[in-house]
Design an enzyme around this catalytic site. Structure first.
Site, PDB file in Angstrom:
ATOM      1  N   GLU A   2      -0.864  10.741   0.709  1.00 12.00           N
ATOM      2  CA  GLU A   2      -2.138  10.036   0.807  1.00 12.00           C
ATOM      3  C   GLU A   2      -2.363   9.442   2.185  1.00 12.00           C
ATOM      4  O   GLU A   2      -3.478   9.469   2.705  1.00 12.00           O
ATOM      5  CB  GLU A   2      -2.193   8.929  -0.252  1.00 12.00           C
ATOM      6  CG  GLU A   2      -3.591   8.334  -0.479  1.00 12.00           C
ATOM      7  CD  GLU A   2      -3.948   7.212   0.489  1.00 12.00           C
ATOM      8  OE1 GLU A   2      -5.127   6.820   0.532  1.00 12.00           O
ATOM      9  OE2 GLU A   2      -3.055   6.726   1.210  1.00 12.00           O
ATOM     10  N   ASP A  20       0.877  -1.176   0.000  1.00 12.30           N
ATOM     11  CA  ASP A  20       0.000   0.000   0.000  1.00 12.30           C
ATOM     12  C   ASP A  20       0.918   1.231   0.000  1.00 12.30           C
ATOM     13  O   ASP A  20       1.424   1.610   1.053  1.00 12.30           O
ATOM     14  CB  ASP A  20      -0.897  -0.032   1.231  1.00 12.30           C
ATOM     15  CG  ASP A  20      -1.737   1.213   1.409  1.00 12.30           C
ATOM     16  OD1 ASP A  20      -1.943   1.947   0.424  1.00 12.30           O
ATOM     17  OD2 ASP A  20      -2.168   1.463   2.552  1.00 12.30           O
ATOM     18  N   ASP A  62      -5.315   1.872  -5.786  1.00 17.54           N
ATOM     19  CA  ASP A  62      -4.864   1.652  -4.416  1.00 17.54           C
ATOM     20  C   ASP A  62      -5.252   0.233  -4.012  1.00 17.54           C
ATOM     21  O   ASP A  62      -6.078  -0.402  -4.655  1.00 17.54           O
ATOM     22  CB  ASP A  62      -5.508   2.686  -3.483  1.00 17.54           C
ATOM     23  CG  ASP A  62      -4.645   3.011  -2.277  1.00 17.54           C
ATOM     24  OD1 ASP A  62      -3.811   2.159  -1.909  1.00 17.54           O
ATOM     25  OD2 ASP A  62      -4.806   4.103  -1.707  1.00 17.54           O
TER      26      ASP A  62
END
Length: 348
Positions: free
Chosen positions: A224, A190, A244
């Site tokens: 983010e 991630d 994502d």
């Protein structure tokens, strides 16, 4: 419908480079340099926003519209909150994760002079031999965690002499491994797995010589994990696909081999038409995928919408197990993410 064959060796190689480059939110200059150099080598135009986010641009057959694809290269991490009298470091989180997920993790302290020091993140009661039940029961919260520095220090003054100071960044060792069965296990999939998929898309454009239908802007965001990665996007973008990780867990159907298509997250429902088109393309291409809802999730598209962008938005990405911990996905999910994106943006 455009169907590409992603360059699997390229995607895995660039993913390993990304994972090996520390980049907690707010400390992303090295990884951004890597992505910019890679994007330029693949023929993309480069521009930057004021907070260090990167925009890779590709000219389309029809320049009347611009489609945006976003992925974030910033990761979870920490900063030095204070230096304790015994020479250990108290930390403060960068991004949202549990202290349990980083206990016993190796880390690097990045000083503002450019020096780095290794360490280990531990609880303040790290040994069952010394602290008996307290070692097991102490709450894993910030005030009960510390960084043990791999230097000969016995107090705060010794740490200061090393050049370590409050506000220095702490990155967690990613420890990436690609197994013979195709699993990729590492911290920070991630969202570096998605960045690798986007670069794989660019590599395909250059290698196979195809063009997107419309102008393409690839937004590589760097904040983010703290909520404002793509809060500003170029005004010419009319629709944005945030790329994502897909979440695995109870009440979710996504697997590590799937491309996740998110219908709704904490921001609300994603665009019905875009989401439907992505589902249709995945079905037509035979791509294993799952449609899920993530109530505890936010994306770059969420940030853009909250920032007032006049866009339609969707969210896809490779399925990732144990998000914000020691994560794992499968290489096919990353390759198929690039393949689905190419089908969406490519000319028929």
């Amino acid at each position: 419908m455009l169907s590409i064959q992603p360059n699997e060796d390229y995607i895995l190689t660039i993913l390993k480079k990304l994972l090996d480059t520390p980049s907690p939110s707010g400390y992303t200059h090295a990884v951004m340099k890597l992505v910019a150099e890679e994007g330029a080598a693949l023929g993309a135009g480069l521009s930057w926003n004021e907070k260090g986010g990167l925009i890779l641009s590709v000219e389309g057959l029809d320049p009347s519209r611009t489609v945006g694809l976003s992925a974030h290269v910033d990761t979870l991490g920490a900063m030095v909150r204070s230096i304790r009298p015994d020479g250990t470091l108290r930390l403060t989180s960068v991004g949202g994760f549990t202290m349990y997920s980083i206990e016993n993790e190796y880390c690097v302290i990045h000083t503002r002079s450019g020096k780095t020091y290794t360490g280990t993140i531990l609880s303040t009661r790290p040994s069952a031999h010394a602290y008996t039940a307290d070692a097991r029961d102490i709450k894993r919260i910030e005030e009960n965690m510390e960084v043990r520095i791999d230097e000969l220090v016995s107090g705060k003054d010794d740490v200061l002499k090393l050049g370590i100071a409050v506000g220095d960044f702490i990155s967690f060792d990613a420890r990436p491994v690609i197994t013979p069965s195709g699993f990729i296990k590492s911290r920070h999939l991630d969202d570096k797995a998605s960045v690798a998929a986007l670069l794989g898309l660019l590599e395909s454009i250059k290698r196979e010589g195809w063009k997107p239908l419309h102008n393409l802007s690839l937004l590589i965001s760097n904040y983010e994990e703290v909520g404002h990665g793509a809060s500003w996007i170029p005004g010419e973008i009319s629709e944005l696909i945030a790329v994502d990780m897909g979440v695995l867990g109870d009440d979710l159907s996504c697997k590590e081999t799937d491309v996740s298509i998110c219908a709704k997250d904490s921001t609300g429902p994603y665009d019905y038409t875009m989401t439907g088109r992505l589902i249709e393309l995945a079905q037509d291409l035979g791509i294993p995928h799952a449609v899920d809802i993530y109530p505890q999730y936010g994306s770059d598209a969420s940030a853009a919408l909250r920032g007032g962008a006049n866009i339609r938005a969707a969210l896809i990405g490779p399925g990732v197990h144990a998000s914000h911990s020691m994560e794992r996905t499968h290489k096919q999910a990353v390759f198929n993410t690039a393949k689905l994106l190419a089908a969406y943006v490519g000319a028929n």
